[in-house]
Design a protein around this motif. Structure first.
Motif, PDB file in Angstrom:
ATOM      1  N   GLU A   1       0.823  -1.206   0.000  1.00 15.24           N
ATOM      2  CA  GLU A   1       0.000   0.000   0.000  1.00 15.24           C
ATOM      3  C   GLU A   1       0.862   1.263   0.000  1.00 15.24           C
ATOM      4  O   GLU A   1       0.520   2.268  -0.628  1.00 15.24           O
ATOM      5  CB  GLU A   1      -0.942   0.001   1.210  1.00 15.24           C
ATOM      6  N   ALA A   2       1.988   1.197   0.699  1.00 16.43           N
ATOM      7  CA  ALA A   2       2.891   2.349   0.726  1.00 16.43           C
ATOM      8  C   ALA A   2       3.487   2.604  -0.654  1.00 16.43           C
ATOM      9  O   ALA A   2       3.670   3.761  -1.055  1.00 16.43           O
ATOM     10  CB  ALA A   2       4.003   2.116   1.750  1.00 16.43           C
ATOM     11  N   ARG A   3       3.813   1.544  -1.381  1.00 10.97           N
ATOM     12  CA  ARG A   3       4.344   1.723  -2.742  1.00 10.97           C
ATOM     13  C   ARG A   3       3.315   2.393  -3.640  1.00 10.97           C
ATOM     14  O   ARG A   3       3.637   3.314  -4.406  1.00 10.97           O
ATOM     15  CB  ARG A   3       4.757   0.368  -3.331  1.00 10.97           C
ATOM     16  N   LYS A   4       2.070   1.947  -3.545  1.00  8.58           N
ATOM     17  CA  LYS A   4       1.024   2.548  -4.369  1.00  8.58           C
ATOM     18  C   LYS A   4       0.828   4.026  -4.022  1.00  8.58           C
ATOM     19  O   LYS A   4       0.707   4.878  -4.913  1.00  8.58           O
ATOM     20  CB  LYS A   4      -0.295   1.786  -4.184  1.00  8.58           C
ATOM     21  N   ALA A   5       0.807   4.324  -2.738  1.00  9.36           N
ATOM     22  CA  ALA A   5       0.623   5.715  -2.319  1.00  9.36           C
ATOM     23  C   ALA A   5       1.806   6.573  -2.766  1.00  9.36           C
ATOM     24  O   ALA A   5       1.623   7.707  -3.240  1.00  9.36           O
ATOM     25  CB  ALA A   5       0.460   5.780  -0.805  1.00  9.36           C
TER      26      ALA A   5
END
Length: 423
Positions: A407-411
């Motif tokens: 999720e951090a990569r997507k954000a």
């Protein structure tokens, strides 16, 4: 961003204050006796000062600077961005403008803001609190002069602390988790922390040595997927679990002061003015609330906090830039800063002046926290990141069980795209 604190107007003797500040700019601060007065227009935002303080400053300043006609105009927040942008592009701009500290980059990008880098030492810049000084500095040049700040603290319920046998607030993040777990029992919430209070997350990320975004090779890059930022998110997750705050909402939905006012919440993260809002709902809580700075990783330093507040800028189109600088120096100087802090309960722009708020527990805690204040990434496009709610969505995803790293990569990818749009 502004966090306004309610205050009572006090009678102030500012004639001596303005005289003590001096012009600090050489020529241009006053007109010869036989010439037309230098008329200076100053835009100040609604809520920053009382009417009485404005009048006294105008009178005191004009008395100390013969030949200067000072016109302080109070501006409404609604539509201010468009008005300032238009003013900076005009040939008839105000001479001094108060702007939100995170807005300086946006206005400086227009090319219409005067570079004050050469004046930093004269203004006492070595003593400025970082969370105000940093947003005013764009690519090594100081366009915004810090004026005042406000930041979040922990507001706590003294009765619930006593009930749990807790005699003193925590000073480290580990102590904070331990104490909050002790408070989170018997139907009471250890803390009311929603899933999308992203300014609090930012502080935890900064404490770990991370950031929301970084500039590399002239381009911005989202940084929520770094190990440091993930560690900050993990601390947020552990703290948020010690209460019943909704994972898919921010502190305004429902208003957290209303939840705290019900008496079953031990702590909330808020500006000190949040306590006043609690009393509007529950007057019986008067005297039952305490305050402490957000704890840091070690006891010698409070946790990093987002510092909201205001800077002062001088438009390039000012017809009297030297005289405008003299006004900025007076407003940002030690004497007026002291009076502003005492009157409005704001954190002054200088770390050495934090003591002037010691008489009030909430603002004193805020001032201590401001010493480790930070700001959001210094780019004109950061407002667009906030508008997408990408950080809030990321937080909710993690708190509802999704993989933090993914999720951090997507954000981070979304933040990167937004920050570099148009470049």
């Amino acid at each position: 961003m502004k966090h306004r604190l309610l205050a009572t107007a006090a009678a102030l003797a500012l004639a001596a204050t303005a005289a003590a500040c001096g012009s600090g700019s050489g020529g241009g601060s006053a007109a010869p006796a036989d010439s037309e007065p230098v008329r200076l227009t100053v835009w100040i935002m609604d809520g920053s000062v009382t009417d009485e303080l404005v009048k006294r400053f105008e009178t005191g300043y004009e008395s100390a600077h013969p030949g200067v006609d000072l016109d302080v105009q109070i501006q409404a927040w609604d539509g201010i961005g468009e008005r300032i942008t238009a003013a900076l592009a005009s040939t008839d701009a105000p001479d001094v403008i108060e702007v939100g500290n995170t807005q300086v980059a946006q206005y400086a990008a227009s090319g219409g803001v005067r570079d004050l880098s050469g004046k930093v030492a004269d203004l006492g810049g070595a003593d400025w609190i970082p969370g105000l000084a940093q947003p005013g500095n764009i690519d090594g040049r100081q366009y915004g002069v810090p004026w005042y700040a406000a930041n979040r603290v922990v507001v706590y319920n003294k009765d619930l602390f006593a009930k749990a046998g807790i005699e003193a607030p925590p000073r480290t993040r580990d102590e904070w988790l331990e104490i909050t777990a002790r408070l989170d029992r018997g139907g009471d919430q250890g803390i009311y922390l929603t899933g999308q209070t992203w300014y609090a997350l930012a502080g935890f990320v900064w404490d770990e040595g991370g950031d929301l975004a970084v500039k590399e090779g002239g381009r911005w890059k989202g940084a929520l997927d770094t190990p440091q930022a993930l560690a900050g998110m993990d601390f947020y997750r552990r703290l948020q679990a010690l209460g019943k705050g909704p994972k898919d909402a921010d502190e305004a939905n429902p208003p957290q002061h209303e939840v705290f006012a019900q008496g079953g919440v031990a702590q909330m993260i808020s500006v000190p003015g949040g306590a006043a809002r609690v009393l509007e709902v529950a007057p019986e809580m008067k005297g039952k609330m305490g305050f402490f700075p957000i704890p840091g990783k070690t006891a010698d330093k409070p946790g990093a906090v987002f510092t909201g507040g205001s800077d002062l800028i001088i438009p390039e189109a000012s017809r009297h830039p030297d005289a405008a600088y003299a006004v900025v120096k007076a407003l940002a100087g030690e004497d007026f800063q002291t009076e502003l802090a005492k009157t409005m309960n704001f954190v002054p722009n200088r770390a050495s002046l934090a003591h002037v708020l010691d008489a009030d527990e909430g603002t004193a805690a805020m001032a201590r926290g401001a010493a480790n204040g930070r700001a959001t990434p210094n780019t004109p496009n950061w407002a667009a990141v906030e508008a997408t709610s990408v950080i809030k969505q990321y937080m909710t995803a993690v708190l509802t069980g999704k993989d933090p790293a993914a999720e951090a990569r997507k954000a981070s990818e979304a933040i990167t795209t937004t920050l570099n749009s148009g470049s």
